[in-house]
Motif scaffolding. Structure first.
Motif, PDB file in Angstrom:
ATOM      1  N   ASN A   1      -4.491   1.045   6.826  1.00 29.97           N
ATOM      2  CA  ASN A   1      -4.339   1.166   5.375  1.00 29.97           C
ATOM      3  C   ASN A   1      -2.871   1.280   4.987  1.00 29.97           C
ATOM      4  OD1 ASN A   1      -4.678   1.638   2.669  1.00 29.97           O
ATOM      5  ND2 ASN A   1      -5.494   3.718   2.910  1.00 29.97           N
ATOM      6  N   ILE A   2      -2.398   0.335   4.187  1.00 29.82           N
ATOM      7  CA  ILE A   2      -0.987   0.362   3.771  1.00 29.82           C
ATOM      8  C   ILE A   2      -0.825   0.758   2.299  1.00 29.82           C
ATOM      9  CG2 ILE A   2      -0.303  -1.376   5.473  1.00 29.82           C
ATOM     10  CD1 ILE A   2      -0.207  -3.415   3.152  1.00 29.82           C
ATOM     11  N   GLN A   3      -1.917   1.165   1.659  1.00 31.46           N
ATOM     12  CA  GLN A   3      -1.815   1.542   0.246  1.00 31.46           C
ATOM     13  C   GLN A   3      -0.880   2.735   0.015  1.00 31.46           C
ATOM     14  OE1 GLN A   3      -5.310   1.530  -2.321  1.00 31.46           O
ATOM     15  NE2 GLN A   3      -6.476   0.430  -0.739  1.00 31.46           N
ATOM     16  N   PRO A   4      -0.943   3.790   0.859  1.00 31.72           N
ATOM     17  CA  PRO A   4       0.009   4.900   0.645  1.00 31.72           C
ATOM     18  C   PRO A   4       1.464   4.433   0.735  1.00 31.72           C
ATOM     19  CG  PRO A   4      -1.768   5.578   2.107  1.00 31.72           C
ATOM     20  CD  PRO A   4      -1.911   4.099   1.930  1.00 31.72           C
ATOM     21  N   LEU A   5       1.735   3.519   1.672  1.00 34.43           N
ATOM     22  CA  LEU A   5       3.090   2.993   1.817  1.00 34.43           C
ATOM     23  C   LEU A   5       3.520   2.230   0.562  1.00 34.43           C
ATOM     24  CD1 LEU A   5       5.581   2.373   3.595  1.00 34.43           C
ATOM     25  CD2 LEU A   5       4.356   0.349   4.411  1.00 34.43           C
ATOM     26  N   LEU A   6       2.601   1.408   0.026  1.00 37.63           N
ATOM     27  CA  LEU A   6       2.917   0.631  -1.176  1.00 37.63           C
ATOM     28  C   LEU A   6       3.170   1.543  -2.368  1.00 37.63           C
ATOM     29  CD1 LEU A   6       0.312  -2.271  -0.853  1.00 37.63           C
ATOM     30  CD2 LEU A   6       2.789  -2.434  -0.542  1.00 37.63           C
ATOM     31  N   MET A   7       2.353   2.586  -2.498  1.00 34.49           N
ATOM     32  CA  MET A   7       2.488   3.491  -3.641  1.00 34.49           C
ATOM     33  C   MET A   7       3.767   4.314  -3.556  1.00 34.49           C
ATOM     34  SD  MET A   7      -1.419   4.756  -4.479  1.00 34.49           S
ATOM     35  CE  MET A   7      -1.832   5.273  -2.815  1.00 34.49           C
ATOM     36  N   ASN A   8       4.169   4.672  -2.328  1.00 38.12           N
ATOM     37  CA  ASN A   8       5.379   5.491  -2.170  1.00 38.12           C
ATOM     38  C   ASN A   8       6.653   4.658  -2.216  1.00 38.12           C
ATOM     39  OD1 ASN A   8       3.875   7.846  -1.838  1.00 38.12           O
ATOM     40  ND2 ASN A   8       3.673   7.546   0.370  1.00 38.12           N
ATOM     41  N   ALA A   9       6.534   3.378  -1.845  1.00 40.82           N
ATOM     42  CA  ALA A   9       7.724   2.533  -1.768  1.00 40.82           C
ATOM     43  C   ALA A   9       8.229   2.136  -3.148  1.00 40.82           C
ATOM     44  CB  ALA A   9       7.434   1.294  -0.932  1.00 40.82           C
TER      45      ALA A   9
ATOM     46  N   LEU B   1       4.266   0.020  -8.725  1.00 40.29           N
ATOM     47  CA  LEU B   1       3.773  -1.333  -8.965  1.00 40.29           C
ATOM     48  C   LEU B   1       3.134  -1.502 -10.345  1.00 40.29           C
ATOM     49  CD1 LEU B   1       2.112  -1.900  -5.458  1.00 40.29           C
ATOM     50  CD2 LEU B   1       4.293  -2.828  -6.248  1.00 40.29           C
ATOM     51  N   ALA B   2       3.146  -0.443 -11.144  1.00 38.41           N
ATOM     52  CA  ALA B   2       2.468  -0.499 -12.437  1.00 38.41           C
ATOM     53  C   ALA B   2       3.013  -1.604 -13.340  1.00 38.41           C
ATOM     54  CB  ALA B   2       2.590   0.860 -13.133  1.00 38.41           C
ATOM     55  N   PHE B   3       4.286  -1.949 -13.171  1.00 38.59           N
ATOM     56  CA  PHE B   3       4.887  -2.978 -14.040  1.00 38.59           C
ATOM     57  C   PHE B   3       4.250  -4.352 -13.845  1.00 38.59           C
ATOM     58  CE2 PHE B   3       7.114  -3.623 -10.114  1.00 38.59           C
ATOM     59  CZ  PHE B   3       7.446  -4.973 -10.092  1.00 38.59           C
ATOM     60  N   LEU B   4       3.517  -4.531 -12.736  1.00 38.21           N
ATOM     61  CA  LEU B   4       2.858  -5.816 -12.469  1.00 38.21           C
ATOM     62  C   LEU B   4       1.507  -5.946 -13.161  1.00 38.21           C
ATOM     63  CD1 LEU B   4       3.553  -6.164  -8.626  1.00 38.21           C
ATOM     64  CD2 LEU B   4       4.622  -7.481 -10.476  1.00 38.21           C
ATOM     65  N   THR B   5       0.972  -4.834 -13.638  1.00 38.63           N
ATOM     66  CA  THR B   5      -0.380  -4.831 -14.207  1.00 38.63           C
ATOM     67  C   THR B   5      -0.575  -5.860 -15.327  1.00 38.63           C
ATOM     68  OG1 THR B   5      -0.660  -2.501 -13.619  1.00 38.63           O
ATOM     69  CG2 THR B   5      -2.166  -3.406 -15.279  1.00 38.63           C
ATOM     70  N   PRO B   6       0.313  -5.959 -16.298  1.00 39.10           N
ATOM     71  CA  PRO B   6       0.097  -6.954 -17.377  1.00 39.10           C
ATOM     72  C   PRO B   6       0.046  -8.396 -16.875  1.00 39.10           C
ATOM     73  CG  PRO B   6       1.808  -5.383 -17.984  1.00 39.10           C
ATOM     74  CD  PRO B   6       1.525  -5.173 -16.533  1.00 39.10           C
TER      75      PRO B   6
ATOM     76  N   ALA C   1     -10.700  -2.940 -10.262  1.00 38.60           N
ATOM     77  CA  ALA C   1     -11.608  -2.450  -9.221  1.00 38.60           C
ATOM     78  C   ALA C   1     -10.877  -1.756  -8.078  1.00 38.60           C
ATOM     79  CB  ALA C   1     -12.426  -3.617  -8.670  1.00 38.60           C
ATOM     80  N   LEU C   2      -9.689  -2.244  -7.716  1.00 38.96           N
ATOM     81  CA  LEU C   2      -9.002  -1.743  -6.520  1.00 38.96           C
ATOM     82  C   LEU C   2      -7.766  -0.909  -6.815  1.00 38.96           C
ATOM     83  CD1 LEU C   2      -9.112  -5.041  -4.390  1.00 38.96           C
ATOM     84  CD2 LEU C   2     -10.691  -3.108  -4.281  1.00 38.96           C
ATOM     85  N   GLY C   3      -7.291  -0.962  -8.058  1.00 37.46           N
ATOM     86  CA  GLY C   3      -5.997  -0.365  -8.340  1.00 37.46           C
ATOM     87  C   GLY C   3      -4.913  -1.346  -7.900  1.00 37.46           C
TER      88      GLY C   3
END
Length: 199
Positions: free
Chosen positions: A62-70, A73-78, A96-98
């Motif tokens: 699982n690399i999600q913690p790494l992505l969130m801490n690095a 990524l919220a600016f990509l949502t739109p 669905a996934l965040g």
């Protein structure tokens, strides 16, 4: 006065030199064989790495913690929240996934393509350096071996905790192999064209 060597001594010296030349030749051939084994280590070590990876649980990869801490990524949502599709019965979307889970999905699938692209290239190098098989035949055999291993690896993954086997992943692996065939074919074509131009 004249120095005269007995014929037996000349024969002994000649035999000694021949023996040394033979030993040097055998040593060189031994080095060539070792080099051939090295080329075959490339695909087999890579397959071992793939096998080990498919034997790890999702939690271990699982690399999600790494992505969130690095990075945030919220600016990509739109730009990405309109994307939604189903893959192996799971809905793939930011909702669905965040954002971290959404990005992880594409990173993991991209890894499928990359890893089997490299495997095909390693198979090609091994065949090219150790056999005299024609290019097209080498490409075909390399692709079949890569695609077969992709299927076996996906089957193996089905026995790993929190991992599933899916035929779609095998085709992603196959796509990586096709990219390898395409790239190597272009390189082969350019090399042949250059060789013809030089002559």
């Amino acid at each position: 006065w004249t120095l005269v060597y007995p014929k037996n001594n000349l024969r002994n010296i000649s035999s000694l030199i021949s023996g040394e030349i033979s030993r040097i030749k055998n040593f060189y051939l031994g080095c060539e064989n070792m080099r051939k084994y090295f080329y075959w280590l490339l695909p087999f070590l890579w397959m071992g790495m793939i096998f080990r990876s498919s034997g790890q649980s999702y939690e271990e990869q699982n690399i999600q913690p790494l992505l969130m801490n690095a990075v945030d990524l919220a600016f990509l949502t739109p730009f990405l929240d309109w994307i939604s599709f189903t893959y192996n019965t799971s809905v793939i979307s930011v909702e669905a996934l965040g954002m971290a889970g959404f990005m992880e999905f594409f990173i993991r699938k991209g890894a499928h393509v990359f890893v089997f692209f490299i495997l095909l290239c390693f198979f090609y190098i091994a065949f090219n350096k150790t056999t005299k098989i024609k290019f097209k035949t080498t490409m075909l055999i390399s692709f079949l071996l890569t695609f077969t291993y992709a299927g076996l690896d996906e089957f193996h993954q089905g026995f790993t905790d929190n991992r599933t086997s899916y035929i779609g992943d095998v085709f992603l692996d196959g796509f990586g192999a096709v990219l390898g065939v395409f790239l190597l074919s272009i390189i082969h074509y350019i090399k042949n064209k250059t060789a013809l131009t030089d002559t």
